[in-house]
Design an enzyme around this catalytic site. Structure first.
Site, PDB file in Angstrom:
ATOM      1  N   GLU A  11      10.250   8.292 -17.232  1.00 59.13           N
ATOM      2  CA  GLU A  11       8.926   8.882 -17.492  1.00 59.13           C
ATOM      3  C   GLU A  11       8.418   8.499 -18.883  1.00 59.13           C
ATOM      4  OE1 GLU A  11       8.691  13.167 -16.139  1.00 59.13           O
ATOM      5  OE2 GLU A  11      10.729  12.643 -15.570  1.00 59.13           O
ATOM      6  N   LYS A  43      17.808  21.511 -12.131  1.00 57.55           N
ATOM      7  CA  LYS A  43      17.041  20.283 -12.330  1.00 57.55           C
ATOM      8  C   LYS A  43      17.792  19.165 -13.038  1.00 57.55           C
ATOM      9  CE  LYS A  43      12.886  19.821 -12.266  1.00 57.55           C
ATOM     10  NZ  LYS A  43      12.017  19.034 -11.401  1.00 57.55           N
ATOM     11  N   HIS A  92       0.841  -1.213   0.000  1.00 55.40           N
ATOM     12  CA  HIS A  92       0.000   0.000   0.000  1.00 55.40           C
ATOM     13  C   HIS A  92       0.870   1.255   0.000  1.00 55.40           C
ATOM     14  CE1 HIS A  92      -3.387  -2.679   1.156  1.00 55.40           C
ATOM     15  NE2 HIS A  92      -2.439  -3.283   1.850  1.00 55.40           N
ATOM     16  N   SER A 114      16.268  21.142 -17.178  1.00 58.28           N
ATOM     17  CA  SER A 114      15.090  21.980 -17.363  1.00 58.28           C
ATOM     18  C   SER A 114      15.486  23.244 -18.109  1.00 58.28           C
ATOM     19  CB  SER A 114      14.495  22.340 -15.999  1.00 58.28           C
ATOM     20  OG  SER A 114      13.751  23.548 -16.088  1.00 58.28           O
TER      21      SER A 114
END
Ligand code: ARG
Length: 472
Positions: free
Chosen positions: A297, A290, A163, A284
């Site tokens: 992704e 970043k 969970h 970025s």
């Protein structure tokens, strides 16, 4: 061109005029089916041999045709031949080239006894056979990367979750191998698909076979199949093997998306378990600090199109009458897209795994968070003869006591323990540790270092079996 075969097409005699631009635009498939040109030519060579054997081509005609087909194949592979705007599909384009080079008389003979319907069903299987081998290799490389990473950190503990909440301590290597096994099962799925890909539709003609008595067994074998398919209607109208391949691709997408999700979480500041190599991450455009996990992704995102390709084809196939319908032309783009997608995702994922850095301290730091040793207390009580139902309650009350006081299970005093149960001892509580919790779970598939080492061996052995199966 009324009453003639259209340029780059394979029909025309019964038509008073050529197709409208709208018809051409909708039906033209050279934009994607040219991928199959090499297979089409290989099929044509086998077909020429069968026509010769049955007496429809003289030995010299067959030799001329076969030599020309080999030459065209080489030029296609080098990109020297491409389809023209007037070509309807890969089959029409290749016959046009043959007629241009050898004349209409000889070039026009090759089409006897076959149809685009049995041709395309055969070519897509040949393509699929090669892609299954290729993508299986890519999958095995990802499995290998996961196993290698696991072997580099064999005994590093981390929090195991259910969970997404802290559950029980596990080994990092155990968790990595849990991503490797599903991918290995996907390789196994591809390997099994090969049995169903071993039959050839060639000889089925448009739907009912041909009157020319060509040796479809010989064609099948020349093209690397074991035998012709048993039913010519089925051979030309079924695409379940394509759907099955798309399912395996979709399953790979689901499996890699779950791995990707872990990598994304683990690379956040909050987790800090892993750092990504510069070459396998991105920056970025506005935030100079970043470093983003784009590979993971994209792997997660592209699983969506893999699922879409499967559902799209299944929807196309549902309710189609037998035998061939032009709807079936819609099998190719999803198949090519899924294979190409995995061809991009899997090597990138493998590189990401090969180069990432692991912070064993960060992994270990939170291994006992959330009272993750509470199950061990309950199971120790069971070993002392208590029912699990009661043991669960005793351990749960210990957790509640700790939570109330803001302390850990190991901080409970002898008095505290006695108030919870006369069976509990200070030695047991003091003896609780991540190491003992890991070591104790030494059954098959468990998280003990010895059990994880054993499953690592088993995984490697299974990889070998599948490699051999794919090479055969
Ligand atoms: N381009 C077609 C396909 O992909 C080839 C078969 C066409 N057959 C036909 N009768 N129109 O399915």
């Amino acid at each position: 061109m009324a009453g003639d075969t259209g340029e780059g097409a394979l029909w025309g005699g019964r038509f008073s005029q050529g197709p409208s631009p709208e018809m051409v635009a909708l039906g033209q498939s050279t934009g994607f089916d040219w991928v199959l040109a090499g297979y089409d030519l290989t099929g044509s060579i086998a077909h020429a041999h069968a026509l010769e054997k049955a007496g429809y081509l003289t030995a010299s005609e067959a030799a001329t045709l076969v030599t020309e087909l080999h030459a065209v194949k080489e030029q296609v592979e080098q990109g020297l031949i491409v389809p023209q705007a007037s070509d309807e599909d890969v089959h029409g384009a290749l016959e046009r080239i043959l007629v241009e080079n050898l004349g209409a008389e000889l070039g026009g003979k090759l089409r006897a006894g076959r149809s685009r319907n049995d041709q395309i069903a055969t070519l897509i299987r040949m393509y699929l056979r090669d892609q299954v081998a290729h993508v299986s290799e890519l999958l095995l490389a990802v499995v290998d990367a996961l196993a290698t990473l696991a072997a580099a950190h064999p005994n590093a503990p981390m929090p195991g979750r259910t969970h997404l909440q802290h559950a029980q301590p596990i080994l990092f290597s155990h968790h990595l191998l849990a991503h490797a096994w599903p991918l290995l099962r996907d390789v196994d799925r591809f390997a099994h698909l090969r049995t169903r890909l071993s039959l050839s539709p060639y000889g089925a003609g448009a739907l009912a076979g041909s009157t020319l008595g060509l040796d479809s067994q010989a064609i099948a074998q020349e093209l690397g199949f074991e035998a012709p398919m048993a039913n010519s209607i089925d051979a030309t109208s079924s695409r379940d093997v394509i759907a099955e391949a798309l399912y395996v691709c979709a399953q790979v997408g689901v499996d890699t998306s779950r791995l990707a999700e872990d990598l994304i979480l683990w690379s956040t500041a909050e987790f800090g378990y892993i750092t990504l190599d510069d070459a396998f991450s991105t920056g970025s455009s506005i935030m100079p600090q970043k470093k983003n996990p784009d590979i993971a992704e994209l792997a997660r995102g592209k699983s969506g199109r893999l699922l879409g390709n499967l559902t799209g084809l299944m929807a196309t196939l549902k309710g189609l009458p037998l035998a061939y319908n032009r709807d079936l032309q819609e099998d190719k783009e999803p198949l090519f897209d899924s294979m190409n997608t995995l061809g991009l995702v899997l090597p990138a994922l493998r590189g990401l795994l090969d180069t990432l850095g692991v912070n064993e301290q960060a992994l270990a730091a939170r291994a006992t968070d959330g009272f993750s040793l509470a199950t061990d207390i309950a199971e120790w009580l069971v070993q002392q003869g208590m029912s699990f139902r009661e043991a669960h309650e005793v351990s749960g009350r210990a957790v509640a006591m700790c939570e109330q006081r803001g302390i850990d299970l190991q901080d409970l005093s002898g008095e505290d323990l006695a108030s919870l149960s006369p069976v509990l001892t200070v030695e047991m509580i003091q003896g609780l540790s991540v190491e003992s919790a890991l070591d104790a779970r030494s059954g098959v598939g468990g998280t003990a270092p010895s059990a994880v080492a054993a499953q690592h061996e088993a995984l490697r052995a299974q990889m070998k079996v599948l490699r051999a199966a794919l090479a055969s």
